[in-house]
Design an enzyme around this catalytic site. Structure first.
Site, PDB file in Angstrom:
ATOM      1  N   ASP A 142    -121.802 -37.452 -32.365  1.00 15.45           N
ATOM      2  CA  ASP A 142    -121.300 -37.753 -31.029  1.00 15.45           C
ATOM      3  C   ASP A 142    -121.732 -36.642 -30.078  1.00 15.45           C
ATOM      4  OD1 ASP A 142    -119.947 -39.348 -29.223  1.00 15.45           O
ATOM      5  OD2 ASP A 142    -118.097 -38.199 -29.401  1.00 15.45           O
ATOM      6  N   TYR A 144    -122.078 -35.107 -25.850  1.00 12.29           N
ATOM      7  CA  TYR A 144    -121.184 -34.702 -24.748  1.00 12.29           C
ATOM      8  C   TYR A 144    -122.064 -34.656 -23.510  1.00 12.29           C
ATOM      9  CZ  TYR A 144    -117.392 -31.663 -22.793  1.00 12.29           C
ATOM     10  OH  TYR A 144    -116.353 -31.107 -22.079  1.00 12.29           O
ATOM     11  N   HIS A 149    -118.001 -35.772 -16.844  1.00 17.55           N
ATOM     12  CA  HIS A 149    -116.944 -35.658 -17.847  1.00 17.55           C
ATOM     13  C   HIS A 149    -116.809 -34.208 -18.319  1.00 17.55           C
ATOM     14  CE1 HIS A 149    -114.403 -36.456 -21.301  1.00 17.55           C
ATOM     15  NE2 HIS A 149    -115.307 -35.921 -22.109  1.00 17.55           N
ATOM     16  N   ARG A 158    -110.690 -24.419 -18.269  1.00 19.76           N
ATOM     17  CA  ARG A 158    -111.250 -23.095 -17.991  1.00 19.76           C
ATOM     18  C   ARG A 158    -111.338 -22.787 -16.499  1.00 19.76           C
ATOM     19  NH1 ARG A 158    -114.430 -25.197 -21.999  1.00 19.76           N
ATOM     20  NH2 ARG A 158    -115.983 -25.873 -20.482  1.00 19.76           N
ATOM     21  N   GLU A 218    -112.193 -42.936 -25.549  1.00 15.58           N
ATOM     22  CA  GLU A 218    -113.372 -42.378 -24.882  1.00 15.58           C
ATOM     23  C   GLU A 218    -114.372 -43.504 -24.693  1.00 15.58           C
ATOM     24  OE1 GLU A 218    -114.949 -38.958 -26.859  1.00 15.58           O
ATOM     25  OE2 GLU A 218    -113.278 -37.666 -26.268  1.00 15.58           O
ATOM     26  N   GLU A 220    -117.734 -44.916 -24.361  1.00 13.13           N
ATOM     27  CA  GLU A 220    -119.073 -44.462 -24.740  1.00 13.13           C
ATOM     28  C   GLU A 220    -120.007 -45.649 -24.990  1.00 13.13           C
ATOM     29  OE1 GLU A 220    -119.500 -41.329 -27.549  1.00 13.13           O
ATOM     30  OE2 GLU A 220    -117.408 -40.650 -27.367  1.00 13.13           O
ATOM     31  N   ASP A 267    -114.624 -43.776 -29.066  1.00 13.31           N
ATOM     32  CA  ASP A 267    -114.423 -42.675 -30.000  1.00 13.31           C
ATOM     33  C   ASP A 267    -113.017 -42.116 -29.775  1.00 13.31           C
ATOM     34  OD1 ASP A 267    -115.214 -40.986 -32.063  1.00 13.31           O
ATOM     35  OD2 ASP A 267    -115.793 -39.413 -30.679  1.00 13.31           O
ATOM     36  N   ARG A 271    -105.855 -35.676 -28.488  1.00 17.73           N
ATOM     37  CA  ARG A 271    -106.085 -34.529 -27.622  1.00 17.73           C
ATOM     38  C   ARG A 271    -105.239 -33.313 -28.011  1.00 17.73           C
ATOM     39  NH1 ARG A 271    -110.930 -35.714 -25.480  1.00 17.73           N
ATOM     40  NH2 ARG A 271    -110.901 -37.666 -24.302  1.00 17.73           N
ATOM     41  N   GLN A 274    -106.588 -31.818 -31.148  1.00 20.89           N
ATOM     42  CA  GLN A 274    -107.857 -31.170 -30.825  1.00 20.89           C
ATOM     43  C   GLN A 274    -107.635 -29.825 -30.135  1.00 20.89           C
ATOM     44  OE1 GLN A 274    -110.525 -33.724 -28.679  1.00 20.89           O
ATOM     45  NE2 GLN A 274    -112.026 -32.123 -28.280  1.00 20.89           N
ATOM     46  N   TYR A 278    -109.723 -26.918 -32.223  1.00 22.15           N
ATOM     47  CA  TYR A 278    -111.152 -26.944 -31.882  1.00 22.15           C
ATOM     48  C   TYR A 278    -111.804 -25.570 -31.801  1.00 22.15           C
ATOM     49  CZ  TYR A 278    -110.900 -25.498 -26.939  1.00 22.15           C
ATOM     50  OH  TYR A 278    -110.757 -24.797 -25.766  1.00 22.15           O
ATOM     51  N   LYS A 287    -110.873 -36.015 -34.276  1.00 19.33           N
ATOM     52  CA  LYS A 287    -111.901 -37.007 -33.963  1.00 19.33           C
ATOM     53  C   LYS A 287    -112.387 -37.773 -35.193  1.00 19.33           C
ATOM     54  CE  LYS A 287    -114.035 -36.879 -30.415  1.00 19.33           C
ATOM     55  NZ  LYS A 287    -113.959 -37.674 -29.183  1.00 19.33           N
ATOM     56  N   THR A 291    -113.303 -44.507 -35.110  1.00 18.35           N
ATOM     57  CA  THR A 291    -114.278 -44.766 -34.064  1.00 18.35           C
ATOM     58  C   THR A 291    -114.580 -46.253 -34.098  1.00 18.35           C
ATOM     59  OG1 THR A 291    -115.274 -42.569 -34.287  1.00 18.35           O
ATOM     60  CG2 THR A 291    -116.601 -44.269 -33.197  1.00 18.35           C
ATOM     61  N   THR A 393    -118.209 -39.361 -23.729  1.00 14.48           N
ATOM     62  CA  THR A 393    -117.500 -40.067 -22.668  1.00 14.48           C
ATOM     63  C   THR A 393    -118.359 -40.160 -21.410  1.00 14.48           C
ATOM     64  OG1 THR A 393    -115.423 -39.208 -23.532  1.00 14.48           O
ATOM     65  CG2 THR A 393    -115.387 -40.111 -21.302  1.00 14.48           C
ATOM     66  N   GLU A 407    -108.844 -37.618 -18.400  1.00 17.34           N
ATOM     67  CA  GLU A 407    -109.291 -37.441 -17.019  1.00 17.34           C
ATOM     68  C   GLU A 407    -108.474 -38.291 -16.045  1.00 17.34           C
ATOM     69  OE1 GLU A 407    -113.927 -37.185 -16.959  1.00 17.34           O
ATOM     70  OE2 GLU A 407    -113.313 -38.310 -18.746  1.00 17.34           O
TER      71      GLU A 407
END
Length: 718
Positions: A142, A144, A149, A158, A218, A220, A267, A271, A274, A278, A287, A291, A393, A407
């Site tokens: 998968d 990104y 996104h 961040r 997600e 995709e 997918d 959250r 994760q 992560y 994850k 799927t 995504t 989001e």
């Protein structure tokens, strides 16, 4: 305008401009899944088209390939074969097209066309067809690749000034997922449990265990790799035979030749799980639990009219690649992605219909599918047909085009309305069905190219102490490894009609014992000619012979009856695949086994049958003696078997059984009753002329499959 003699609704996802590929089966017969395409409201059976010879001039291997239960073998073909097959299908259905072989043959049309559910159906399956995973997925990655996104998520965690990591603009970021939990649309998804950060603001407080509270989708688009992995290496001067290549293994120029086609993908993401796990290596259990992909694969050929180049992409979504990628990721054709509309809707428990919550577009990707594939292979990684690569995504620049609940709710700080239903969401709730759709609008001269739907319903989490699944989840679990589990349960209430002295009846008893299949014995007195009664011949076996196996087919609700011992045993082998196998897997080994079986079944046993020999003696007026003729026929057949068995045992690791293995096979099942007859009915000496067979006889008589089913233990034995 490309039109068809088959009635295709104007708003159908599956116009003649599309021709997707998938795997389907037909209930209630529950035939083996096979290859098909979708056209309007129908599934087209490619296996039948191939059997009729309609692909012979463009893809003669299609007679075998399209009978397979996955598309992998077709995917392995070079791109010109995909193009030729797709073009032939279009020709067969095109109005006034060059090929009328299907249109003019009503019988063939009836065999080829199967009604398909509408794209608005609430299930991936209905009473007409069952759709399956289109391929055996070897590896799943998968990416990104949506800048919007990645910016949104980075901003949340961040801050805006540090939204994108330094490497993001230089390479397609990705991670390896779990192919074992990729499921076809319509399969429910169980809410996962895992480790959750105890204090959301202080990770040093550690974790607790529980169900995910922030379950997300997600949006995709994924693609399947095609072509041969032999074409993975573009370095013509690489003469290394056994070492892994360390050069650039695929060029941008060849990448699209290795993309078989695209499918919708959800997918699913946990959250909160994760967030805790992560760092530092990225997603793991958050994850790997599920799927979902749509059942249909849309070819690159169908999407070519909707290809957009860089100049046509809105810069708001960040397609212009700045800085310029390294040379191996640069595309001289400036191809971007495809203009495919994407939507997500949610239908909660008690809601009348699914309500749209976002819309996006496949063109909103920063890194293209070709760049994803080339970067994946840059280290020399072998890309195989059936590998699945997800886009990540896909989000646009406006809030209603964000492709995840993370989001849309901005990390759970906003409520997302489900249309005008009065329901709102921050994350996915139990009982919610998430439905994704995708389509490329009609262009001049062609029809709509749709992806169908990709849907999944969320089931409640299981308690940690391992309580039983609820009925709906249990049904999903039972079907996860289909068809084996379903097939095992399909045939019930077996009855074996036999006679204690019948060698063929003994064969079937041994097979049933070996496979631990319960059955009822029905003794037919052959000496009293019960097998020749009109009742037996009309209701059980028209040939008036034993054995016969009667059973109920739970799927069709019908009672079936099989005769002929080898046919019965082959049925048991196929119908109960989770039971002990009696035939080898390798094709040549299976052929050798059948060869030896037929030496006995066709070349020996019928010619020593007591009733046949008695008839020969009477017709020859005593010139041919039944006992002598039987002895001669048995000796001839066993001599051939002795040679075949010895040859097999020389090539194997064991001399215990006929096939040289450590467990009896169907060959031994057929042989032992013949040896019993030879000794007890015709006084044939086995030990001296046939030492290999005598040794096998000794081993078999000590084995419970044979000893527990011995003739002397049967009803009516004397």
């Amino acid at each position: 305008m490309l039109t068809s003699w088959l009635d295709i609704p104007s708003d159908s996802d599956f116009s003649l401009s599309n021709i997707p590929f998938g795997i389907f089966s037909i209930p209630p017969e529950h035939q083996r899944p096979r290859c098909g395409t979708a056209l309007g409201d129908h599934v087209v059976d490619l296996a039948v088209l191939a059997e009729a010879g309609l692909f012979d001039d463009v893809f003669p291997q299609g007679r075998n390939v399209f009978r397979e239960s996955t598309l992998n073998s077709f995917m392995q073909q070079p791109r010109p074969i995909w193009v030729a097959v797709r073009n032939r299908i279009i020709q067969l259905f095109q109005t006034n097209g060059p090929n009328h072989d299907l249109e003019s043959n009503r019988e063939l049309r009836n065999a080829v066309l199967h009604p398909l559910m509408s794209s608005s159906s609430n299930s991936n399956n209905n009473n007409n067809v069952i759709m399956h995973l289109p391929a055996t997925i070897g590896d799943y990655t998968d990416f990104y690749s949506s800048k919007q996104h990645a910016t949104n998520v980075g901003t949340m965690f961040r801050g805006k000034d540090n939204a994108l990591q330094p490497n993001w603009l230089h390479l397609p970021v990705g991670y390896h997922g779990r192919s074992s939990t990729v499921v076809v649309s319509g399969t429910p998804i169980r809410r996962p449990c895992g480790q959750l950060q105890k204090d959301k603001d202080d990770p040093k407080q550690g974790s607790t265990y529980g169900p995910c509270q922030q379950l997300d989708f997600e949006l995709e688009v994924a693609f399947f790799v095609g072509g041969s992995s032999d074409n993975n290496n573009d370095n013509e001067n690489d003469s290394t035979d056994n070492a892994m290549s360390t050069s650039t293994s695929m060029s941008m120029e060849k990448a699209y030749d290795r993309i078989f086609g695209f499918t919708l993908m959800n997918d699913w993401s946990a959250r909160d799980i994760q967030k805790w796990e992560y760092v530092p290596l990225g997603p793991f259990t958050a994850k790997n639990f599920g799927t979902t992909i749509a059942p249909w694969i849309i070819t690159t050929m169908a999407l070519e009219p909707f290809l957009v180049v860089d100049d046509e992409v809105d810069d708001e979504v960040g397609r212009t690649q700045d800085p310029l990628p390294l040379p191996y990721l640069q595309d001289a054709t400036r191809k971007s992605s495809f203009d495919v509309q994407l939507e997500v809707a949610i239908q909660g428990e008690g809601m009348e219909k699914a309500e749209k919550i976002c819309h996006s577009n496949f063109r909103h990707l920063y890194w293209t599918a070709a760049q994803q594939l080339v970067h994946h292979a840059v280290t020399g990684c072998t890309m195989k047909a059936g590998d699945l690569l997800g886009s990540g995504t896909i989000s646009g620049s406006t809030p209603d085009s964000f492709g995840s609940m993370l989001e849309l709710s901005w990390k759970g700080t906003k409520e997302v309305p489900l249309g005008d239903s009065g329901h709102v969401r921050q994350y996915i709730q139990d009982g919610d069905t998430v439905v994704m759709c995708g389509w490329a609008a009609q262009k001049e001269g062609g029809g709509r190219v749709g992806f169908g739907s990709c849907r999944g319903k969320v089931l409640p989490a299981l308690p940690y102490d391992g309580h039983q699944l609820d009925n709906e989840a249990a049904a999903v679990t039972a079907s996860a490894d289909a068809p084996s589990t379903e097939t095992t349960e399909r045939y019930m209430n077996l009855k074996l009609y036999g006679y204690w002295q019948s060698s063929s009846s003994w064969r079937v008893r041994i097979a049933l014992e070996a496979k631990a299949i319960p059955y009822e014995k029905v003794m037919i007195n052959v000496k009293d000619m019960e097998h020749q009664s009109e009742n037996y011949k009309s209701s059980v076996n028209p040939m008036g012979q034993v054995p016969a196996l009667q059973f109920e087919d739970k799927m069709t609700g019908k009672t079936a009856c099989l005769s002929q011992s080898v046919a019965i045993m082959e049925f048991l082998e196929d119908a109960f695949p989770n039971s002990t196998p009696l035939m080898p897997v390798d094709p040549i080994d299976r052929a050798y086994a059948r060869q030896m079986i037929e030496v006995i079944n066709s070349g020996t046993q019928p010619l020593q049958n007591a009733s046949i020999l008695k008839d020969i003696e009477e017709r020859s007026e005593g010139r041919i003696k039944a006992l002598e003729e039987g002895h001669r026929r048995i000796h001839r057949g066993l001599a051939a078997m002795e040679k075949l068995v010895k040859q097999r045992q020389i090539e194997s690791h064991s001399t215990k059984y006929c096939m040289g293995g450590f467990s009896p096979s169907m060959v031994d099942v057929v042989l032992l009753p013949q040896l019993y007859n030879a000794r007890h009915l015709y006084n044939v000496d086995l030990d001296v002329p046939f030492p290999a067979l005598a040794k096998i006889e000794e081993a078999c008589l000590k084995h419970p499959w044979f000893s527990n089913t011995h003739p002397t233990l049967q009803p009516g034995a004397n």
